[in-house]
Design a protein around this motif. Structure first.
Motif, PDB file in Angstrom:
ATOM      1  N   ALA A 108       0.841  -1.204   0.000  1.00 28.92           N
ATOM      2  CA  ALA A 108       0.000   0.000   0.000  1.00 28.92           C
ATOM      3  C   ALA A 108       0.873   1.249   0.000  1.00 28.92           C
ATOM      4  O   ALA A 108       0.590   2.224  -0.723  1.00 28.92           O
ATOM      5  CB  ALA A 108      -0.933  -0.007   1.216  1.00 28.92           C
ATOM      6  N   SER A 109       1.938   1.218   0.808  1.00 27.54           N
ATOM      7  CA  SER A 109       2.850   2.371   0.849  1.00 27.54           C
ATOM      8  C   SER A 109       3.490   2.596  -0.516  1.00 27.54           C
ATOM      9  O   SER A 109       3.612   3.737  -0.984  1.00 27.54           O
ATOM     10  CB  SER A 109       3.936   2.139   1.903  1.00 27.54           C
ATOM     11  OG  SER A 109       3.357   1.974   3.172  1.00 27.54           O
ATOM     12  N   HIS A 110       3.894   1.474  -1.139  1.00 24.02           N
ATOM     13  CA  HIS A 110       4.529   1.594  -2.447  1.00 24.02           C
ATOM     14  C   HIS A 110       3.548   2.132  -3.487  1.00 24.02           C
ATOM     15  O   HIS A 110       3.895   3.006  -4.297  1.00 24.02           O
ATOM     16  CB  HIS A 110       5.074   0.234  -2.880  1.00 24.02           C
ATOM     17  CG  HIS A 110       5.838   0.293  -4.164  1.00 24.02           C
ATOM     18  ND1 HIS A 110       7.163   0.691  -4.225  1.00 24.02           N
ATOM     19  CD2 HIS A 110       5.457   0.023  -5.445  1.00 24.02           C
ATOM     20  CE1 HIS A 110       7.565   0.659  -5.491  1.00 24.02           C
ATOM     21  NE2 HIS A 110       6.552   0.240  -6.244  1.00 24.02           N
ATOM     22  N   GLU A 111       2.332   1.601  -3.451  1.00 27.44           N
ATOM     23  CA  GLU A 111       1.330   2.034  -4.425  1.00 27.44           C
ATOM     24  C   GLU A 111       1.005   3.514  -4.277  1.00 27.44           C
ATOM     25  O   GLU A 111       0.802   4.216  -5.261  1.00 27.44           O
ATOM     26  CB  GLU A 111       0.043   1.206  -4.268  1.00 27.44           C
ATOM     27  CG  GLU A 111       0.177  -0.238  -4.691  1.00 27.44           C
ATOM     28  CD  GLU A 111       0.471  -0.382  -6.174  1.00 27.44           C
ATOM     29  OE1 GLU A 111       0.018   0.477  -6.958  1.00 27.44           O
ATOM     30  OE2 GLU A 111       1.174  -1.330  -6.550  1.00 27.44           O
ATOM     31  N   LEU A 112       0.951   3.970  -3.034  1.00 24.29           N
ATOM     32  CA  LEU A 112       0.653   5.389  -2.801  1.00 24.29           C
ATOM     33  C   LEU A 112       1.877   6.262  -3.080  1.00 24.29           C
ATOM     34  O   LEU A 112       1.751   7.407  -3.534  1.00 24.29           O
ATOM     35  CB  LEU A 112       0.191   5.601  -1.364  1.00 24.29           C
ATOM     36  CG  LEU A 112      -1.149   4.948  -0.994  1.00 24.29           C
ATOM     37  CD1 LEU A 112      -1.410   5.078   0.499  1.00 24.29           C
ATOM     38  CD2 LEU A 112      -2.300   5.576  -1.778  1.00 24.29           C
ATOM     39  N   SER A 138      -3.154  14.729 -13.494  1.00 26.57           N
ATOM     40  CA  SER A 138      -4.563  14.357 -13.311  1.00 26.57           C
ATOM     41  C   SER A 138      -4.728  12.838 -13.331  1.00 26.57           C
ATOM     42  O   SER A 138      -5.488  12.272 -12.525  1.00 26.57           O
ATOM     43  CB  SER A 138      -5.425  14.997 -14.400  1.00 26.57           C
ATOM     44  OG  SER A 138      -6.777  14.603 -14.275  1.00 26.57           O
ATOM     45  N   ASN A 139      -3.993  12.182 -14.231  1.00 24.04           N
ATOM     46  CA  ASN A 139      -4.061  10.726 -14.290  1.00 24.04           C
ATOM     47  C   ASN A 139      -3.534  10.090 -13.003  1.00 24.04           C
ATOM     48  O   ASN A 139      -4.081   9.105 -12.505  1.00 24.04           O
ATOM     49  CB  ASN A 139      -3.257  10.208 -15.479  1.00 24.04           C
ATOM     50  CG  ASN A 139      -3.920  10.557 -16.805  1.00 24.04           C
ATOM     51  OD1 ASN A 139      -5.134  10.738 -16.879  1.00 24.04           O
ATOM     52  ND2 ASN A 139      -3.111  10.672 -17.857  1.00 24.04           N
ATOM     53  N   GLU A 140      -2.451  10.666 -12.463  1.00 16.92           N
ATOM     54  CA  GLU A 140      -1.887  10.145 -11.218  1.00 16.92           C
ATOM     55  C   GLU A 140      -2.850  10.365 -10.050  1.00 16.92           C
ATOM     56  O   GLU A 140      -2.984   9.514  -9.154  1.00 16.92           O
ATOM     57  CB  GLU A 140      -0.531  10.787 -10.925  1.00 16.92           C
ATOM     58  CG  GLU A 140       0.577  10.396 -11.887  1.00 16.92           C
ATOM     59  CD  GLU A 140       0.797   8.895 -11.900  1.00 16.92           C
ATOM     60  OE1 GLU A 140       0.790   8.266 -10.814  1.00 16.92           O
ATOM     61  OE2 GLU A 140       0.967   8.331 -12.996  1.00 16.92           O
ATOM     62  N   VAL A 141      -3.516  11.521 -10.056  1.00 15.35           N
ATOM     63  CA  VAL A 141      -4.526  11.786  -9.010  1.00 15.35           C
ATOM     64  C   VAL A 141      -5.670  10.780  -9.113  1.00 15.35           C
ATOM     65  O   VAL A 141      -6.164  10.263  -8.108  1.00 15.35           O
ATOM     66  CB  VAL A 141      -5.048  13.233  -9.106  1.00 15.35           C
ATOM     67  CG1 VAL A 141      -6.252  13.438  -8.183  1.00 15.35           C
ATOM     68  CG2 VAL A 141      -3.946  14.222  -8.749  1.00 15.35           C
ATOM     69  N   ASP A 142      -6.069  10.506 -10.364  1.00 17.71           N
ATOM     70  CA  ASP A 142      -7.127   9.490 -10.557  1.00 17.71           C
ATOM     71  C   ASP A 142      -6.680   8.132 -10.028  1.00 17.71           C
ATOM     72  O   ASP A 142      -7.463   7.394  -9.417  1.00 17.71           O
ATOM     73  CB  ASP A 142      -7.481   9.375 -12.048  1.00 17.71           C
ATOM     74  CG  ASP A 142      -8.238  10.589 -12.554  1.00 17.71           C
ATOM     75  OD1 ASP A 142      -8.783  11.337 -11.708  1.00 17.71           O
ATOM     76  OD2 ASP A 142      -8.265  10.796 -13.786  1.00 17.71           O
ATOM     77  N   ARG A 143      -5.420   7.822 -10.278  1.00 22.54           N
ATOM     78  CA  ARG A 143      -4.896   6.542  -9.792  1.00 22.54           C
ATOM     79  C   ARG A 143      -4.884   6.512  -8.266  1.00 22.54           C
ATOM     80  O   ARG A 143      -5.278   5.508  -7.644  1.00 22.54           O
ATOM     81  CB  ARG A 143      -3.492   6.339 -10.343  1.00 22.54           C
ATOM     82  CG  ARG A 143      -2.872   5.005  -9.939  1.00 22.54           C
ATOM     83  CD  ARG A 143      -1.487   4.866 -10.521  1.00 22.54           C
ATOM     84  NE  ARG A 143      -0.850   3.650 -10.046  1.00 22.54           N
ATOM     85  CZ  ARG A 143       0.411   3.343 -10.268  1.00 22.54           C
ATOM     86  NH1 ARG A 143       1.189   4.176 -10.946  1.00 22.54           N
ATOM     87  NH2 ARG A 143       0.927   2.218  -9.806  1.00 22.54           N
ATOM     88  N   LEU A 144      -4.441   7.597  -7.649  1.00 21.95           N
ATOM     89  CA  LEU A 144      -4.470   7.688  -6.196  1.00 21.95           C
ATOM     90  C   LEU A 144      -5.890   7.529  -5.668  1.00 21.95           C
ATOM     91  O   LEU A 144      -6.142   6.834  -4.673  1.00 21.95           O
ATOM     92  CB  LEU A 144      -3.903   9.035  -5.737  1.00 21.95           C
ATOM     93  CG  LEU A 144      -2.400   9.138  -5.526  1.00 21.95           C
ATOM     94  CD1 LEU A 144      -2.005  10.580  -5.233  1.00 21.95           C
ATOM     95  CD2 LEU A 144      -1.955   8.239  -4.375  1.00 21.95           C
ATOM     96  N   THR A 145      -6.811   8.176  -6.348  1.00 18.43           N
ATOM     97  CA  THR A 145      -8.217   8.100  -5.926  1.00 18.43           C
ATOM     98  C   THR A 145      -8.738   6.668  -5.987  1.00 18.43           C
ATOM     99  O   THR A 145      -9.430   6.203  -5.076  1.00 18.43           O
ATOM    100  CB  THR A 145      -9.080   9.010  -6.817  1.00 18.43           C
ATOM    101  OG1 THR A 145      -8.591  10.356  -6.734  1.00 18.43           O
ATOM    102  CG2 THR A 145     -10.538   8.970  -6.380  1.00 18.43           C
ATOM    103  N   PHE A 186      -3.321  -6.607  -3.021  1.00 15.40           N
ATOM    104  CA  PHE A 186      -2.089  -6.077  -3.610  1.00 15.40           C
ATOM    105  C   PHE A 186      -1.246  -7.143  -4.297  1.00 15.40           C
ATOM    106  O   PHE A 186      -0.135  -6.868  -4.720  1.00 15.40           O
ATOM    107  CB  PHE A 186      -1.221  -5.359  -2.555  1.00 15.40           C
ATOM    108  CG  PHE A 186      -1.812  -4.069  -2.073  1.00 15.40           C
ATOM    109  CD1 PHE A 186      -1.925  -2.983  -2.919  1.00 15.40           C
ATOM    110  CD2 PHE A 186      -2.264  -3.946  -0.774  1.00 15.40           C
ATOM    111  CE1 PHE A 186      -2.462  -1.798  -2.471  1.00 15.40           C
ATOM    112  CE2 PHE A 186      -2.811  -2.764  -0.324  1.00 15.40           C
ATOM    113  CZ  PHE A 186      -2.912  -1.685  -1.174  1.00 15.40           C
ATOM    114  N   TYR A 187      -1.783  -8.365  -4.410  1.00 14.52           N
ATOM    115  CA  TYR A 187      -0.997  -9.405  -5.075  1.00 14.52           C
ATOM    116  C   TYR A 187      -1.186  -9.277  -6.583  1.00 14.52           C
ATOM    117  O   TYR A 187      -2.302  -9.179  -7.075  1.00 14.52           O
ATOM    118  CB  TYR A 187      -1.427 -10.804  -4.630  1.00 14.52           C
ATOM    119  CG  TYR A 187      -0.486 -11.881  -5.134  1.00 14.52           C
ATOM    120  CD1 TYR A 187       0.630 -12.235  -4.395  1.00 14.52           C
ATOM    121  CD2 TYR A 187      -0.707 -12.506  -6.362  1.00 14.52           C
ATOM    122  CE1 TYR A 187       1.509 -13.209  -4.858  1.00 14.52           C
ATOM    123  CE2 TYR A 187       0.168 -13.474  -6.828  1.00 14.52           C
ATOM    124  CZ  TYR A 187       1.273 -13.816  -6.075  1.00 14.52           C
ATOM    125  OH  TYR A 187       2.137 -14.767  -6.546  1.00 14.52           O
TER     126      TYR A 187
END
Length: 461
Positions: free
Chosen positions: A241-245, A278-285, A408-409
């Motif tokens: 989760a930390s890595h993904e964020l 914007s795409n990265e924000v969407d991904r974070l969302t 996350f797998y």
């Protein structure tokens, strides 16, 4: 510990011995009392038959009656004056003799007592009235030492005390051995539990035999394995989760710094960077929303907002929604169902089932090479509804198959990040299907493709 067992055992045996001695003493004294009253009544009958207190007749009777055990025989008149005493050395004849036993006999009551004489010896006496019709004419008084019974009771007491000590020692030894057998595993369990409380899950306890302690040890070891598994998953979850964020945040920071550090940036470049941001924000969302969904599912597994859902319509919507993604990869996305089959309308949580099926179809498209095929079919009978999503994509390696529903797998992490995957889609899908009492089966072969089979029990409209 052994001393404690010895003390308890010895106390218990002493109490039991006291009870046995007391009961035996009561029995012996009661037997003597009956014997003495019998002899007193015999003397009374001799007096009544002879009509006189003939000393010679009484002396002969005394010899015969008291041959087995010497007794003091005293005969008194109604004034408590001794008319006969078989003790020649200390004759009380002609003297008044009165005690509580005699007093009760003069009142017409058989009585007896146990007392200590002047030499502190236990004695028993009995007294019975001599009756001629309703009239009391005197009293028969008998007294004897209880030394024989007391000696017997003393021997029994000594033997029981010795036996108590020996048995107590044996019980203490056996108890100590049993305690060691039973408490040693418990001590090890306690020590292991203490280590676990400190966060050390690399603990196991030895298991021997098939008794309750062994079953407890096996259950404890199984619990440790589960805790270790959960702890490993938790650490992996936090790490992933930390890595993904962290990745989209780092990208946002890099893009924003690039704009800030570029003097008079080209508007087209700024627009491109802003689109990337914007795409990265969407991904974070997406990541945050899916984490919230999973957290909500964990805390409210039994809660589902049920409504009548037409699965044919719902699946058609999913195909329409994902068709642009499929076309972008030249993938043929199809949906088929038998219009004559019943039970496509069910009580479901529309949003959760939509999300579950959407995630699986979305994964199938993302992990299918350009020009491939993704096919979805709907079938049902009176007990269940089956939704199959089949693709001819990269497939799932056998070693990864058991873990694909873990949070996350991802089978191919590099490719998953390229496609924007979070590793949460299948976990959300499984939670949603399980909430409805269903399950997901997977048939996959690496390099050939995968088939996900969603089976939902028919729940009516």
């Amino acid at each position: 510990m052994a001393l404690a067992y010895l003390s308890v055992s010895l106390l218990a045996l002493i109490l039991m011995s006291v009870y046995i001695i007391s009961s035996l003493q009561d029995y012996l004294y009661s037997k003597e009392k009956v014997s003495m009253f019998t002899k007193a009544n015999i003397v009374s009958n001799i007096i009544l038959e002879a009509g006189t207190q003939n000393p010679l007749a009484l002396s002969e009777a005394s010899k015969e009656l008291f041959s087995d055990k010497p007794m003091r025989l005293i005969i008194l008149d109604t004034q408590a004056i001794v008319t006969y005493d078989n003790d020649q050395d200390n004759s009380l004849r002609g003297k008044m003799f009165m005690n509580e036993t005699v007093k009760k006999a003069l009142l017409g009551e058989d009585s007896n007592s146990v007392y200590e004489n002047s030499r502190s010896e236990s004695s028993m006496d009995v007294a019975t009235p001599i009756r001629q019709g309703p009239k009391i004419t005197g009293v028969i008084y008998l007294s004897q030492l209880m030394s024989e019974s007391d000696h017997f009771l003393g021997d029994i007491t000594s033997s029981l005390l010795t036996l108590s000590i020996v048995v107590s020692a044996l019980i203490a030894l056996l108890s100590a051995l049993l305690a060691n057998i039973f408490t040693t595993p418990l001590i090890k369990l306690t020590a292991a539990a203490s280590e676990i409380s400190e966060g050390n899950f690399n603990q196991t306890v030895p298991v021997h035999g098939h008794d309750e302690i062994a079953s407890l040890g096996e259950a404890f070891n199984q619990m440790i394995k589960q805790l270790q598994f959960i702890e490993d998953k938790r650490r992996m979850f936090v790490s992933d989760a930390s890595h993904e964020l962290k990745t989209p945040l780092a990208t946002l920071k890099l893009l924003s710094e690039s704009i800030l550090q570029t003097p008079n940036p080209d508007p087209e470049m700024v627009r491109e960077f802003l689109e990337d941001m914007s795409n990265e924000v969407d991904r974070l969302t997406r990541i945050v929303e899916r984490l919230l969904d999973l957290t909500k599912n964990d805390s409210q597994k039994s809660v589902a907002q049920l409504e009548t859902v037409d699965l044919t319509t719902l699946l058609t919507r999913i195909v329409k929604k994902l068709l642009p993604l499929a076309r972008s990869k030249d993938i043929k996305l199809s949906f088929s169902y038998d219009s004559e089959k019943p039970h496509t309308e069910m009580l479901l949580d529309r949003d959760k089932i939509y999300e579950a099926i959407y995630n699986i179809v979305d994964n199938s498209i993302k992990y299918t090479d350009n020009g491939g095929n993704v096919k979805m079919t709907l079938s049902s009978d009176i007990t269940k509804t089956i939704i199959e999503i089949e693709d001819d994509g990269i497939g799932i390696p056998k070693q990864d198959a058991p873990s694909i529903f873990d949070r996350f797998y991802r089978v191919d992490k590099a490719r998953a990040r390229e496609t924007g995957g979070t590793g949460l889609g299948l976990a959300i899908a499984q939670d949603a299907v399980s909430m409805h009492g269903g399950h997901i089966e997977v048939i996959s072969e690496e390099g050939v493709g995968s088939k996900f089979i969603i089976i939902l029990p028919y729940s009516g409209k």
